[in-house]
Design a protein around this motif. Structure first.
Motif, PDB file in Angstrom:
ATOM      1  N   SER A 158       0.834  -1.190   0.000  1.00  0.00           N
ATOM      2  CA  SER A 158       0.000   0.000   0.000  1.00  0.00           C
ATOM      3  C   SER A 158       0.871   1.243   0.000  1.00  0.00           C
ATOM      4  O   SER A 158       2.087   1.176   0.199  1.00  0.00           O
ATOM      5  CB  SER A 158      -0.933   0.005   1.217  1.00  0.00           C
ATOM      6  N   GLY A 159       0.225   2.378  -0.219  1.00  0.00           N
ATOM      7  CA  GLY A 159       0.937   3.651  -0.207  1.00  0.00           C
ATOM      8  C   GLY A 159       0.739   4.400  -1.506  1.00  0.00           C
ATOM      9  O   GLY A 159      -0.089   4.048  -2.342  1.00  0.00           O
ATOM     10  N   ALA A 160       1.513   5.442  -1.660  1.00  0.00           N
ATOM     11  CA  ALA A 160       1.480   6.243  -2.876  1.00  0.00           C
ATOM     12  C   ALA A 160       2.909   6.465  -3.332  1.00  0.00           C
ATOM     13  O   ALA A 160       3.738   6.993  -2.587  1.00  0.00           O
ATOM     14  CB  ALA A 160       0.786   7.581  -2.631  1.00  0.00           C
ATOM     15  N   ALA A 161       3.209   5.994  -4.541  1.00  0.00           N
ATOM     16  CA  ALA A 161       4.576   6.110  -5.052  1.00  0.00           C
ATOM     17  C   ALA A 161       4.961   7.571  -5.183  1.00  0.00           C
ATOM     18  O   ALA A 161       4.225   8.380  -5.734  1.00  0.00           O
ATOM     19  CB  ALA A 161       4.692   5.403  -6.399  1.00  0.00           C
ATOM     20  N   GLY A 162       6.133   7.910  -4.689  1.00  0.00           N
ATOM     21  CA  GLY A 162       6.587   9.291  -4.757  1.00  0.00           C
ATOM     22  C   GLY A 162       7.773   9.424  -5.692  1.00  0.00           C
ATOM     23  O   GLY A 162       8.409   8.451  -6.071  1.00  0.00           O
ATOM     24  N   GLY A 163       8.085  10.655  -6.045  1.00  0.00           N
ATOM     25  CA  GLY A 163       9.254  10.900  -6.879  1.00  0.00           C
ATOM     26  C   GLY A 163       8.989  10.607  -8.337  1.00  0.00           C
ATOM     27  O   GLY A 163       7.871  10.649  -8.821  1.00  0.00           O
ATOM     28  N   ASN A 164      10.051  10.302  -9.052  1.00  0.00           N
ATOM     29  CA  ASN A 164       9.965  10.085 -10.493  1.00  0.00           C
ATOM     30  C   ASN A 164       9.614   8.642 -10.820  1.00  0.00           C
ATOM     31  O   ASN A 164       9.571   7.778  -9.949  1.00  0.00           O
ATOM     32  CB  ASN A 164      11.294  10.459 -11.148  1.00  0.00           C
ATOM     33  N   GLN A 165       9.383   8.392 -12.100  1.00  0.00           N
ATOM     34  CA  GLN A 165       9.136   7.028 -12.524  1.00  0.00           C
ATOM     35  C   GLN A 165      10.408   6.204 -12.370  1.00  0.00           C
ATOM     36  O   GLN A 165      11.516   6.715 -12.324  1.00  0.00           O
ATOM     37  CB  GLN A 165       8.665   7.004 -13.977  1.00  0.00           C
ATOM     38  N   GLY A 166      10.235   4.927 -12.274  1.00  0.00           N
ATOM     39  CA  GLY A 166      11.369   4.026 -12.069  1.00  0.00           C
ATOM     40  C   GLY A 166      10.848   2.687 -11.585  1.00  0.00           C
ATOM     41  O   GLY A 166       9.845   2.172 -12.083  1.00  0.00           O
ATOM     42  N   THR A 167      11.512   2.103 -10.587  1.00  0.00           N
ATOM     43  CA  THR A 167      11.110   0.809 -10.040  1.00  0.00           C
ATOM     44  C   THR A 167      11.101   0.881  -8.522  1.00  0.00           C
ATOM     45  O   THR A 167      12.068   1.319  -7.903  1.00  0.00           O
ATOM     46  CB  THR A 167      12.071  -0.303 -10.488  1.00  0.00           C
ATOM     47  N   ALA A 168       9.987   0.445  -7.930  1.00  0.00           N
ATOM     48  CA  ALA A 168       9.891   0.326  -6.479  1.00  0.00           C
ATOM     49  C   ALA A 168      10.286  -1.101  -6.106  1.00  0.00           C
ATOM     50  O   ALA A 168       9.645  -2.060  -6.548  1.00  0.00           O
ATOM     51  CB  ALA A 168       8.477   0.636  -6.011  1.00  0.00           C
ATOM     52  N   ASN A 169      11.346  -1.254  -5.331  1.00  0.00           N
ATOM     53  CA  ASN A 169      11.868  -2.570  -4.966  1.00  0.00           C
ATOM     54  C   ASN A 169      11.626  -2.860  -3.493  1.00  0.00           C
ATOM     55  O   ASN A 169      11.810  -1.989  -2.636  1.00  0.00           O
ATOM     56  CB  ASN A 169      13.370  -2.650  -5.246  1.00  0.00           C
ATOM     57  N   PHE A 170      11.228  -4.091  -3.208  1.00  0.00           N
ATOM     58  CA  PHE A 170      11.064  -4.554  -1.836  1.00  0.00           C
ATOM     59  C   PHE A 170      12.024  -5.731  -1.636  1.00  0.00           C
ATOM     60  O   PHE A 170      11.831  -6.806  -2.218  1.00  0.00           O
ATOM     61  CB  PHE A 170       9.631  -5.008  -1.570  1.00  0.00           C
ATOM     62  N   ASN A 171      13.057  -5.539  -0.843  1.00  0.00           N
ATOM     63  CA  ASN A 171      14.036  -6.584  -0.569  1.00  0.00           C
ATOM     64  C   ASN A 171      13.726  -7.205   0.789  1.00  0.00           C
ATOM     65  O   ASN A 171      13.625  -6.493   1.792  1.00  0.00           O
ATOM     66  CB  ASN A 171      15.450  -6.002  -0.570  1.00  0.00           C
ATOM     67  N   PHE A 172      13.566  -8.521   0.833  1.00  0.00           N
ATOM     68  CA  PHE A 172      13.239  -9.164   2.102  1.00  0.00           C
ATOM     69  C   PHE A 172      13.886 -10.539   2.200  1.00  0.00           C
ATOM     70  O   PHE A 172      14.294 -11.138   1.205  1.00  0.00           O
ATOM     71  CB  PHE A 172      11.720  -9.270   2.283  1.00  0.00           C
TER      72      PHE A 172
END
Length: 358
Positions: free
Chosen positions: A180-194
């Motif tokens: 959830s949330g709202a992507a901020g900043g410029n376009q690109g890739t949101a990565n989740f490392n776990f």
């Protein structure tokens, strides 16, 4: 060759046995048997019992891994390895189970997630919240307890993936991360490392600007009925902006006990749209007369639904937010049966359809 020494263990002989074992350690070729019978010629130590087994040290994997400099042939029982535990031996390089396989936990975690809704893209606009789930599958689960996790996106920030504490199934199963949330900043890739019980995974979500056309559907089932053009306020040649409409009119309201439901006057229409929350969006508003006329065209074209032409059970006039004549309390409305725009007294009670911008 020395003859085998026979010992039968009783409670009263424990101290004696320990002393005897220490003494026997000095005899390189001596054989021993614990229990009745005679030691087998091929065994240095023979444990004999008709109803009991040999119990090696029992420990968790983390405890096994903490053994300093294990020697080849060292045997333990790993209680949380494999499915329900494993007898394991150190082969000089790694811990292996009795089948010759790896002695590490048998959990196989698939790092490829199934997204719901199916992933297309996320926009880096704060007015568009993102909500989705990422489901991961696994096999060889052994009922392990897994702590909860909260992972913040990197690359493009503003998104969070959460996983509640849970217990894995025995065998195959799945786990779900909520994003959830709202992507901020410029376009690109949101990565989740776990890290999932030792398995390193990365979930990558593309973040791109809107690329919508009239008639396209955005999350929530809303249809785009207008796209900004050059000269419109807010027009951006690189990012598509426009308008979407609610799926249905605002319903009539009961204002007092024992009264019939009524529609909205002009001021109530503005307030009701401003307070509206649909599909997680709270930025709805009453359209201007120009926007309302575009919405009417989209209804006629079948792009926006929720209207029955010529129905005797509905009020065809819709409020806009555009004042026609403040002195005479007139506000523009549009008749969706005919498409005609006329000023109405703002005290009239007519229909309302909310819109929002993207």
């Amino acid at each position: 060759m020395m003859q085998a020494i026979k010992y039968t263990i009783t409670t009263g002989m424990k101290v004696f046995l320990c002393t005897l074992l220490l003494m026997a350690a000095n005899f390189t070729n001596a054989q021993m048997i614990i229990g009745p019978g005679t030691a087998h010629p091929s065994a240095q130590l023979d444990v004999s019992s008709p109803n009991k087994g040999l119990l090696p040290p029992r420990m968790l994997e983390i405890q096994r891994n903490a053994i300093a400099n294990p020697t080849a042939g060292l045997v333990v029982y790993c209680t949380d390895c494999g499915t329900g535990g494993q007898m394991q031996v150190y082969d000089g390089t790694a811990w292996t189970n009795t089948l010759g396989g790896t002695g590490k936990p048998g959990l196989a975690f698939n790092c490829t997630a199934t997204m719901s809704p199916a992933l297309s893209f996320i926009t880096p606009q704060t007015t568009r919240p993102y909500n989705a789930t990422a489901t991961y599958t696994y096999t060889n689960g052994a009922g392990q307890a897994v702590p909860g996790q909260t992972i913040l996106s990197t690359g493009v920030g503003g998104l969070t993936a959460t996983f509640a504490p849970s217990t894995l199934a025995i065998g195959s199963g799945s786990v779900v991360f909520n994003i959830s949330g709202a992507a901020g900043g410029n376009q690109g890739t949101a990565n989740f490392n776990f890290d999932f019980l030792g398995k390193q995974c990365t979930l990558s979500l593309p973040v791109e600007p809107f690329r919508f056309s009239i008639g396209d559907e955005i999350p929530g089932g809303f249809k785009v009925f207008y796209v900004l053009k050059p000269g419109d306020a807010g027009y951006d040649a690189n990012v598509t902006h426009g308008l979407v409409a609610a799926l249905s009119d605002l319903p009539p309201r009961v204002l007092a006990a024992n009264t019939s439901p009524v529609l909205y006057n002009a001021e109530e229409a503005i307030a009701a749209c401003n307070n509206l929350v649909i599909g997680g969006y709270d930025d709805w508003f009453l359209p201007s007369i120009t926007q309302l006329e575009s919405l009417y065209q989209a209804v006629v074209a079948g792009i926006v639904g929720g209207y029955e032409f010529g129905s005797p059970n509905r009020q065809p006039n819709y409020w806009s937010s555009t004042v026609a004549n403040a002195q005479y309390n007139l506000v523009f409305s549009n008749n969706f049966d005919t498409g005609v725009t006329l000023p109405d007294n703002k005290s009239y009670r007519i229909s309302v359809r909310a819109i929002r911008a993207f």
